[in-house]
Design a protein around this motif. Structure first.
Motif, mmCIF file in Angstrom:
data_model
loop_
_atom_site.group_PDB
_atom_site.id
_atom_site.type_symbol
_atom_site.label_atom_id
_atom_site.label_comp_id
_atom_site.label_asym_id
_atom_site.label_seq_id
_atom_site.Cartn_x
_atom_site.Cartn_y
_atom_site.Cartn_z
ATOM 1 N N ASN A 70 -2.352 11.360 5.047
ATOM 2 C CA ASN A 70 -3.126 11.860 6.198
ATOM 3 C C ASN A 70 -4.460 12.476 5.776
ATOM 4 O O ASN A 70 -4.932 13.433 6.386
ATOM 5 N N VAL A 84 0.877 -1.172 0.000
ATOM 6 C CA VAL A 84 0.000 0.000 0.000
ATOM 7 C C VAL A 84 0.909 1.215 0.000
ATOM 8 O O VAL A 84 1.914 1.248 0.717
ATOM 9 N N VAL A 88 0.852 5.679 -0.697
ATOM 10 C CA VAL A 88 0.132 6.923 -0.973
ATOM 11 C C VAL A 88 1.188 7.994 -1.284
ATOM 12 O O VAL A 88 2.169 8.125 -0.531
ATOM 13 N N LYS A 129 -5.427 0.390 13.147
ATOM 14 C CA LYS A 129 -6.708 1.111 13.116
ATOM 15 C C LYS A 129 -7.789 0.274 12.423
ATOM 16 O O LYS A 129 -8.967 0.354 12.764
ATOM 17 N N ASN A 188 8.149 1.111 10.640
ATOM 18 C CA ASN A 188 7.185 1.869 9.840
ATOM 19 C C ASN A 188 5.927 2.182 10.672
ATOM 20 O O ASN A 188 4.862 1.580 10.509
HETATM 21 C C1 LIG Z 1 1.417 4.288 5.536
HETATM 22 C C2 LIG Z 1 0.628 5.085 4.502
HETATM 23 C C3 LIG Z 1 0.131 4.122 3.427
HETATM 24 C C4 LIG Z 1 -0.569 5.773 5.188
HETATM 25 O O1 LIG Z 1 -1.380 6.384 4.182
HETATM 26 P P1 LIG Z 1 -2.382 7.590 4.525
HETATM 27 O O2 LIG Z 1 -3.328 7.751 3.388
HETATM 28 O O3 LIG Z 1 -1.611 8.794 4.930
HETATM 29 O O4 LIG Z 1 -3.173 7.006 5.790
HETATM 30 P P2 LIG Z 1 -4.587 7.492 6.342
HETATM 31 O O5 LIG Z 1 -4.712 8.979 6.155
HETATM 32 O O6 LIG Z 1 -5.671 6.641 5.757
HETATM 33 O O7 LIG Z 1 -4.417 7.232 7.903
HETATM 34 C C5 LIG Z 1 -5.037 6.142 8.562
HETATM 35 C C6 LIG Z 1 -4.334 5.901 9.887
HETATM 36 O O8 LIG Z 1 -2.959 5.532 9.645
HETATM 37 C C7 LIG Z 1 -2.160 5.995 10.765
HETATM 38 N N1 LIG Z 1 -1.174 6.957 10.264
HETATM 39 C C8 LIG Z 1 -1.114 7.481 9.005
HETATM 40 N N2 LIG Z 1 -0.040 8.318 8.901
HETATM 41 C C9 LIG Z 1 0.576 8.307 10.116
HETATM 42 C C10 LIG Z 1 1.750 8.940 10.622
HETATM 43 N N3 LIG Z 1 2.501 9.768 9.850
HETATM 44 N N4 LIG Z 1 2.120 8.677 11.901
HETATM 45 C C11 LIG Z 1 1.406 7.827 12.670
HETATM 46 N N5 LIG Z 1 0.272 7.189 12.239
HETATM 47 C C12 LIG Z 1 -0.133 7.433 10.972
HETATM 48 C C13 LIG Z 1 -3.113 6.644 11.735
HETATM 49 O O9 LIG Z 1 -3.565 5.631 12.626
HETATM 50 C C14 LIG Z 1 -4.261 7.067 10.818
HETATM 51 O O10 LIG Z 1 -5.481 7.195 11.490
HETATM 52 P P3 LIG Z 1 -5.907 8.627 12.120
HETATM 53 O O11 LIG Z 1 -5.867 9.607 11.000
HETATM 54 O O12 LIG Z 1 -7.269 8.365 12.666
HETATM 55 O O13 LIG Z 1 -4.867 8.934 13.166
HETATM 56 C C15 LIG Z 1 1.518 6.215 3.866
HETATM 57 O O14 LIG Z 1 2.158 6.920 4.889
HETATM 58 C C16 LIG Z 1 2.564 5.714 2.877
HETATM 59 O O15 LIG Z 1 2.294 5.553 1.674
HETATM 60 N N6 LIG Z 1 3.796 5.446 3.368
HETATM 61 C C17 LIG Z 1 4.901 5.021 2.486
HETATM 62 C C18 LIG Z 1 4.683 3.625 1.935
HETATM 63 C C19 LIG Z 1 4.550 2.587 3.040
HETATM 64 O O16 LIG Z 1 5.263 2.618 4.029
HETATM 65 N N7 LIG Z 1 3.623 1.628 2.835
HETATM 66 C C20 LIG Z 1 3.391 0.541 3.764
HETATM 67 C C21 LIG Z 1 4.184 -0.651 3.360
HETATM 68 S S1 LIG Z 1 3.824 -2.043 4.383
#
Ligand SMILES: CC(C)(COP(=O)(O)OP(=O)(O)OC[C@H]1O[C@@H](n2cnc3c(N)ncnc32)[C@H](O)[C@@H]1OP(=O)(O)O)[C@@H](O)C(=O)NCCC(=O)NCCS
Length: 148
Positions: free
Chosen positions: A80, A72, A74, A120, A111
């Protein structure tokens, strides 16, 4: 941000997906991997599209009655905003329609954003795979979610 649409990944999305891969991961998947994934009938890939741009994607494999999340990601400017959550909800819906009993994944132990995201949505940690990742070398946390 405009309306975000969650839909199945198409071959014409792959160039944008490659851009997301390069930005998000130290070892991006190759273009050929995604071409093959789109031909794999056990693989499910969804994208989040906003105003014609691919902001995020998520993939999983269906293996008998379990689903393994492959990735996954983004784009940083779309984070966020609940987009990864939308993709996970879509995957959960697909699993529920396919009589899948559990979902699993690996994630780097450092991570925190991804681990929080999975927690969550009901995933819990069950163990680690030592030195599972390279570039840099790191343990993987193994997480599962049961589907009633
Ligand atoms: C991890 C990732 C996919 C999250 O995507 P996102 O669209 O920002 O996530 P969401 O906005 O849907 O957030 C959902 C929950 O994730 C958690 N979360 C997201 N970003 C966070 C951060 N920077 N720090 C802590 N928790 C976080 C929180 O629990 C959040 O819920 P909340 O908003 O109620 O607190 C994104 O940061 C990303 O693409 N990271 C790089 C790639 C990666 O590491 N992928 C996972 C490989 S296993």
């Amino acid at each position: 941000m405009g309306e975000v649409i969650i839909r199945g990944m198409l071959s014409q999305d792959i160039d944008q997906i490659m851009n997301i891969e390069r930005i998000c991961f130290s070892l991006p998947w190759s273009k050929a991997s995604f071409v093959n994934e789109l031909k794999n009938e056990l693989a499910y890939y969804q994208v989040a599209e906003e105003s014609g741009k691919i902001a995020a994607y998520m993939g999983m494999w269906k293996i008998i009655d379990e689903c393994h999340i492959t990735n996954v990601a983004v784009l940083p400017e779309y984070r966020n905003k609940g987009i990864a959550g939308m993709l996970i909800n879509k995957m959960i819906e697909i699993c529920r329609c396919s009589e899948i009993s559990a979902m699993t994944l690996e994630v780097r132990v450092s991570n925190e954003p991804a681990i929080n995201l999975y927690k969550k949505y009901g995933f819990f940690a069950v163990g680690k795979r030592p030195k599972y990742y390279v570039k840099p070398v790191e343990d993987a946390l193994i997480m599962w979610k049961k589907l009633p």
